[in-house]
Design an enzyme around this catalytic site. Structure first.
Site, PDB file in Angstrom:
ATOM      1  CB  ILE A   1      -1.002  -0.009   1.181  1.00 28.48           C
ATOM      2  CG1 ILE A   1      -2.067   1.065   1.000  1.00 28.48           C
ATOM      3  CG2 ILE A   1      -0.286   0.177   2.508  1.00 28.48           C
ATOM      4  CD1 ILE A   1      -3.030   0.806  -0.112  1.00 28.48           C
TER       5      ILE A   1
ATOM      6  N   GLY B   1       1.842   3.567  -3.139  1.00 28.67           N
ATOM      7  CA  GLY B   1       0.972   4.599  -3.692  1.00 28.67           C
ATOM      8  C   GLY B   1       0.308   5.499  -2.667  1.00 28.67           C
ATOM      9  CG  HIS B   2      -2.352   5.911   1.053  1.00 22.15           C
ATOM     10  ND1 HIS B   2      -2.225   6.275   2.372  1.00 22.15           N
ATOM     11  CD2 HIS B   2      -3.541   6.409   0.647  1.00 22.15           C
ATOM     12  CE1 HIS B   2      -3.304   6.934   2.752  1.00 22.15           C
ATOM     13  NE2 HIS B   2      -4.116   7.029   1.727  1.00 22.15           N
ATOM     14  CE1 TYR B   3      -2.435  10.112  -0.786  1.00 22.89           C
ATOM     15  CE2 TYR B   3      -1.967  10.133   1.551  1.00 22.89           C
ATOM     16  CZ  TYR B   3      -2.867  10.199   0.521  1.00 22.89           C
ATOM     17  OH  TYR B   3      -4.195  10.339   0.790  1.00 22.89           O
TER      18      TYR B   3
ATOM     19  CB  ILE C   1      -0.063   8.236   5.530  1.00 23.95           C
ATOM     20  CG1 ILE C   1       0.860   9.451   5.625  1.00 23.95           C
ATOM     21  CG2 ILE C   1      -1.104   8.277   6.643  1.00 23.95           C
ATOM     22  CD1 ILE C   1       0.169  10.761   5.301  1.00 23.95           C
TER      23      ILE C   1
END
Length: 141
Positions: free
Chosen positions: A45, A48-50, A55
């Site tokens: 995750i 892409g986050h972020y 986070i």
């Protein structure tokens, strides 16, 4: 009573990359549980986050609490082999960002069970600081 990751996987059906409870420290089957999620930079995750400022998404913190609730309720003999399904989330409050390197302490109390449905109240903290709290409705199928 504590549970290892192998024991957790015997109780709930979740697997990588969606298994979000690494260890259970305390459990009272059908009533409450305390567990942990070790948040690491290697989790998919965070690509892409972020990018540049990873986070943990709030919905994954809620899911971790729901999975811990699943461990608590499915530890009862009458629910062994069943699957916990998330039904609703109420009064979710996000208080703190959770980032790689954090250890998310998860606490859930099952406050109501009627037939195959129930409600749990959960809180997740990092170093004693509240990250999220929510009321989670579930179904056992």
């Amino acid at each position: 009573m504590s549970l290892s990751i192998e024991q957790i996987m015997e109780i709930i059906p979740h697997r990588y990359p969606m298994l979000l409870v690494d260890r259970v420290e305390e459990i009272e089957p059908g009533k409450r549980a305390v567990g942990y999620k070790n948040v690491t930079f290697n989790e998919q995750i965070f690509q892409g986050h972020y990018p540049g400022k990873p986070i943990m998404p709030g919905v994954l913190m809620i899911e971790a609490l729901a999975q811990l609730g699943g461990v608590a309720i499915l530890s009862l003999d009458k629910y062994k082999g069943k699957k916990p399904i998330l039904g609703a989330v109420k009064n979710a409050k996000f208080r703190r960002m959770v980032v790689p390197g954090d250890v998310l302490k998860l606490e859930i109390e099952i406050v109501k069970v009627k037939g195959p449905a129930g409600i749990g109240k959960g809180i997740a903290t990092v170093n004693g600081e509240k990250a999220v709290e929510a009321e989670i409705t579930f179904m056992i199928v």
